[in-house]
Write an enzyme that holds these catalytic residues in place. Sequence first.
Site, PDB file in Angstrom:
ATOM      1  N   CYS A  12       0.858  -1.188   0.000  1.00 60.41           N
ATOM      2  CA  CYS A  12       0.000   0.000   0.000  1.00 60.41           C
ATOM      3  C   CYS A  12       0.896   1.242   0.000  1.00 60.41           C
ATOM      4  O   CYS A  12       2.121   1.141   0.143  1.00 60.41           O
ATOM      5  CB  CYS A  12      -0.874  -0.006   1.248  1.00 60.41           C
ATOM      6  SG  CYS A  12       0.121   0.055   2.747  1.00 60.41           S
ATOM      7  N   HIS A  75       2.972   2.017  11.227  1.00 60.01           N
ATOM      8  CA  HIS A  75       1.995   1.925  12.327  1.00 60.01           C
ATOM      9  C   HIS A  75       2.077   3.107  13.283  1.00 60.01           C
ATOM     10  O   HIS A  75       1.161   3.331  14.067  1.00 60.01           O
ATOM     11  CB  HIS A  75       2.272   0.693  13.200  1.00 60.01           C
ATOM     12  CG  HIS A  75       2.057  -0.606  12.522  1.00 60.01           C
ATOM     13  ND1 HIS A  75       1.172  -0.791  11.516  1.00 60.01           N
ATOM     14  CD2 HIS A  75       2.611  -1.827  12.750  1.00 60.01           C
ATOM     15  CE1 HIS A  75       1.191  -2.062  11.136  1.00 60.01           C
ATOM     16  NE2 HIS A  75       2.065  -2.699  11.861  1.00 60.01           N
ATOM     17  N   CYS A  97       2.443   6.289   8.650  1.00 63.32           N
ATOM     18  CA  CYS A  97       1.558   6.514   7.501  1.00 63.32           C
ATOM     19  C   CYS A  97       0.695   7.750   7.767  1.00 63.32           C
ATOM     20  O   CYS A  97       0.152   7.901   8.875  1.00 63.32           O
ATOM     21  CB  CYS A  97       0.669   5.288   7.286  1.00 63.32           C
ATOM     22  SG  CYS A  97      -0.519   5.558   5.964  1.00 63.32           S
ATOM     23  N   HIS A 125      -2.075  -4.232  18.955  1.00 60.95           N
ATOM     24  CA  HIS A 125      -1.507  -3.938  17.631  1.00 60.95           C
ATOM     25  C   HIS A 125      -0.785  -2.589  17.707  1.00 60.95           C
ATOM     26  O   HIS A 125      -1.251  -1.656  18.376  1.00 60.95           O
ATOM     27  CB  HIS A 125      -2.622  -3.886  16.589  1.00 60.95           C
ATOM     28  CG  HIS A 125      -2.108  -3.763  15.183  1.00 60.95           C
ATOM     29  ND1 HIS A 125      -1.707  -2.558  14.652  1.00 60.95           N
ATOM     30  CD2 HIS A 125      -1.917  -4.690  14.227  1.00 60.95           C
ATOM     31  CE1 HIS A 125      -1.288  -2.766  13.408  1.00 60.95           C
ATOM     32  NE2 HIS A 125      -1.410  -4.046  13.124  1.00 60.95           N
ATOM     33  N   GLU A 127      -0.506  -0.101  15.753  1.00 58.50           N
ATOM     34  CA  GLU A 127      -1.269   1.098  15.367  1.00 58.50           C
ATOM     35  C   GLU A 127      -2.215   1.531  16.481  1.00 58.50           C
ATOM     36  O   GLU A 127      -2.353   2.723  16.775  1.00 58.50           O
ATOM     37  CB  GLU A 127      -2.064   0.828  14.082  1.00 58.50           C
ATOM     38  CG  GLU A 127      -2.875   2.046  13.645  1.00 58.50           C
ATOM     39  CD  GLU A 127      -3.784   1.760  12.471  1.00 58.50           C
ATOM     40  OE1 GLU A 127      -3.447   0.924  11.614  1.00 58.50           O
ATOM     41  OE2 GLU A 127      -4.862   2.387  12.413  1.00 58.50           O
ATOM     42  N   SER A 264       1.690  -5.635   3.074  1.00 57.23           N
ATOM     43  CA  SER A 264       3.125  -5.615   3.366  1.00 57.23           C
ATOM     44  C   SER A 264       3.871  -6.681   2.571  1.00 57.23           C
ATOM     45  O   SER A 264       4.974  -7.080   2.939  1.00 57.23           O
ATOM     46  CB  SER A 264       3.338  -5.815   4.871  1.00 57.23           C
ATOM     47  OG  SER A 264       2.625  -6.940   5.314  1.00 57.23           O
TER      48      SER A 264
END
Length: 284
Positions: A12, A75, A97, A125, A127, A264
């Site tokens: 991405c 993240h 990001c 996680h 993020e 990824s």
Amino acid sequence: MEILLADEMGFCMGVRRAIDLLDAALSEDRERPPHMFGPLIHNPRLIDSYRKLGVHVVKETNELGPGDRVLIRAHGISAAVRREIEATGAEIIDATCPKVAASMQRAARAEAEGRTVYLVGDPGHGEMEAVAGALSDPGGAIILPGPEAAERVAPVARATLIAQTTYESEGYEAVIAVLETKVDDLQVYRSICPATRKRQEAVRRLATSCDALIVVGGRNSANTQRLFEIAGVGGRPVWQVEGVDDLPSGLDSYQRIGISAGASTPDAAVAEVVDYLQTLGEGV
Ligand code: SF4
């Protein structure tokens, strides 16, 4: 054997940007390879190829010191960890990001406005830790893994809802539906990344025309795992592989095999699997 590829798959924008930043830092000063703060992406093969160039993964801020360069992955990181890194004297290369950075800003603003902050995603996680960590009180963010958890929250007057960018869209709509019955003023951010949604929709479409599917990506990659789950709806055989070595035997018994890949997953890993299947198909 026919091999069908998902219309949308692989790297991405956020991951490509992080890799570009890392490559630029490497070529700028090869004598001083940057560190990664946590694996840049959930792809062991790619991480290994960077390790060979001297780029090491660090897990703790006390592994850093003055003169080091350290890349923050897509993240993101919490404000507290950022402060710790700054205190070591290491130089930060920020590959957070922009979409994750937007969620961090929205969470911090919601807290400042006195709203309860609900985050929908996987607790633990990176993020989710980064977004919760954008609050002045990170413990104030309530992480809901799914609609069942939303059922258990107490009614509140004002709340803000933010999804992990890689969360599954139908699951998020289910959480919204539950919270709408519990919160008078619910502010909803449709923060699921289009890259994620497009990959999920593409694998859903692909699954209807295949009799087996292969999802290429790291085992620790949340978005690859979700593609795997979606591909398996309906009971078709589906395998998640990091490369050709993980492929099962007997694939030549399928007529149409679909291939998708997480955000990824490098193009080279997908190409390797396609090449292998083509060779297998020729032998049928
Ligand atoms: Fe950014 Fe979307 Fe990629 Fe996540 S999936 S890193 S939000 S572009």
